[in-house]
Write a protein that holds these residues in place. Structure first.
Motif, PDB file in Angstrom:
ATOM      1  N   MET A  96       0.692  -1.270   0.201  1.00 49.90           N
ATOM      2  CA  MET A  96      -0.156   0.094  -0.125  1.00 49.90           C
ATOM      3  C   MET A  96       0.921   1.368   0.059  1.00 49.90           C
TER       4      MET A  96
ATOM      5  N   LEU B 196      -4.094  -3.856  -1.715  1.00 49.26           N
ATOM      6  CA  LEU B 196      -3.971  -5.246  -1.354  1.00 49.26           C
ATOM      7  C   LEU B 196      -4.692  -5.847  -2.190  1.00 49.26           C
TER       8      LEU B 196
ATOM      9  N   ARG C 116      -5.148 -10.244   2.189  1.00 49.42           N
ATOM     10  CA  ARG C 116      -6.196  -9.922   3.305  1.00 49.42           C
ATOM     11  C   ARG C 116      -6.777 -11.006   4.228  1.00 49.42           C
TER      12      ARG C 116
ATOM     13  N   LEU D  17     -13.940  -4.205   4.550  1.00 47.17           N
ATOM     14  CA  LEU D  17     -14.543  -3.558   3.680  1.00 47.17           C
ATOM     15  C   LEU D  17     -15.591  -4.160   2.870  1.00 47.17           C
TER      16      LEU D  17
ATOM     17  N   HIS E 193       1.675   8.317   7.890  1.00 49.43           N
ATOM     18  CA  HIS E 193       0.657   7.087   7.506  1.00 49.43           C
ATOM     19  C   HIS E 193       1.348   6.385   6.172  1.00 49.43           C
ATOM     20  N   PHE E 194       0.929   5.195   5.979  1.00 55.62           N
ATOM     21  CA  PHE E 194       1.702   4.267   4.774  1.00 55.62           C
ATOM     22  C   PHE E 194       0.738   4.562   3.789  1.00 55.62           C
ATOM     23  N   MET E 195      -0.769   5.041   3.854  1.00 57.20           N
ATOM     24  CA  MET E 195      -1.434   4.798   2.820  1.00 57.20           C
ATOM     25  C   MET E 195      -1.584   6.253   1.995  1.00 57.20           C
TER      26      MET E 195
ATOM     27  N   GLN F 270     -10.497   1.900  -2.234  1.00 61.80           N
ATOM     28  CA  GLN F 270     -10.996   1.317  -0.961  1.00 61.80           C
ATOM     29  C   GLN F 270     -12.519   1.519  -1.099  1.00 61.80           C
TER      30      GLN F 270
HETATM   31  O1  GCO Z   1      -7.883  -4.106   3.061  1.00 61.81           O
HETATM   32  C1  GCO Z   1      -7.354  -3.182   2.976  1.00 61.81           C
HETATM   33  O2  GCO Z   1      -7.211  -2.581   1.673  1.00 61.81           O
HETATM   34  C2  GCO Z   1      -6.653  -2.368   4.109  1.00 61.81           C
HETATM   35  O3  GCO Z   1      -6.879  -3.104   5.508  1.00 61.81           O
HETATM   36  C3  GCO Z   1      -6.963  -1.047   3.840  1.00 61.81           C
HETATM   37  O4  GCO Z   1      -8.334  -0.935   4.098  1.00 61.81           O
HETATM   38  C4  GCO Z   1      -6.161   0.135   4.927  1.00 61.81           C
HETATM   39  O5  GCO Z   1      -5.022  -0.646   5.516  1.00 61.81           O
HETATM   40  C5  GCO Z   1      -6.831   1.221   5.703  1.00 61.81           C
HETATM   41  O6  GCO Z   1      -7.829   1.704   4.835  1.00 61.81           O
HETATM   42  C6  GCO Z   1      -5.864   2.195   6.065  1.00 61.81           C
HETATM   43  O7  GCO Z   1      -6.115   2.023   7.417  1.00 61.81           O
END
Ligand code: GCO
Ligand code: ATP
Length: 140
Positions: A1, A7, A12, A40, A89-91, A99
């Motif tokens: 990410m 991902l 996941r 999600l 943050h990494f995202m 997302q």
């Molecule tokens: O399943 C995923 O794609 C991830 O878990 C993300 O949802 C991110 O880590 C999040 O949005 C940032 O916290």
């Protein structure tokens, strides 16, 4: 990410299974815990609901409850940008769209939604009421 690559399902599932184990341990020991997780998709939430050993797949009636911190894409983008600018943050913000496209909430799941633009204390209060019901008045 971190490199701007979303991902995959394969990334996941094992992670969700680890979270399921952690939730199951808490449920068995009678602890109430809060797990913060993007979860999600409906199928991802089913993995977490199954932490409850009595859960019947598809019934949505589990000891594991979900609360959606609901906010418009613009609000989320603003928060992500702010975090990214602080290097916290990494995202990257460019992953937000993928997302949101993946976020799937089925009405039949009856997931509690709270307005994520409330201040944190108001959010906590709203979530407590949704999960545990309103506080009963003290009898005098
Ligand atoms: O399943 C995923 O794609 C991830 O878990 C993300 O949802 C991110 O880590 C999040 O949005 C940032 O916290
Ligand atoms: N209720 C709120 N009101 C205002 N700003 C908020 C609120 N909740 C979170 N934020 C801001 O949004 C950003 C993201 O918040 P936070 O890190 O808690 O989200 P998160 O969902 O845990 O993130 P992630 O899962 O991506 O790590 C932070 O900059 C935080 O200050």
């Amino acid at each position: 990410m971190h490199q701007g690559i979303p991902l995959t399902e394969e990334d996941r599932i094992p992670w969700l299974e680890i979270l399921q184990d952690a939730l199951r341990e808490s449920l068995i020991s009678g602890k109430t815990v809060v797990l913060s997780c993007s979860a999600l998709q409906k199928q991802y939430r089913e993995i977490l609901r199954s932490a409850d050993c009595n859960y019947h797949h598809g019934s949505f009636n589990s000891a594991v409850k979900f609360v959606l911190l609901d906010a418009k894409a613009e609000v989320l983008a603003e928060r992500i940008d702010k975090r990214a600018a602080e290097g916290k943050h990494f995202m990257p913000a460019k992953l937000l769209q993928s997302q949101l496209e993946l976020l799937q909430i089925d009405d039949s799941e009856a997931i509690c939604k709270v307005d994520a633009t409330l201040n944190p204390q108001a959010l906590v209060n709203a979530i407590k009421i949704l999960i545990f019901g309103p506080r009963k008045p003290i009898a005098l």
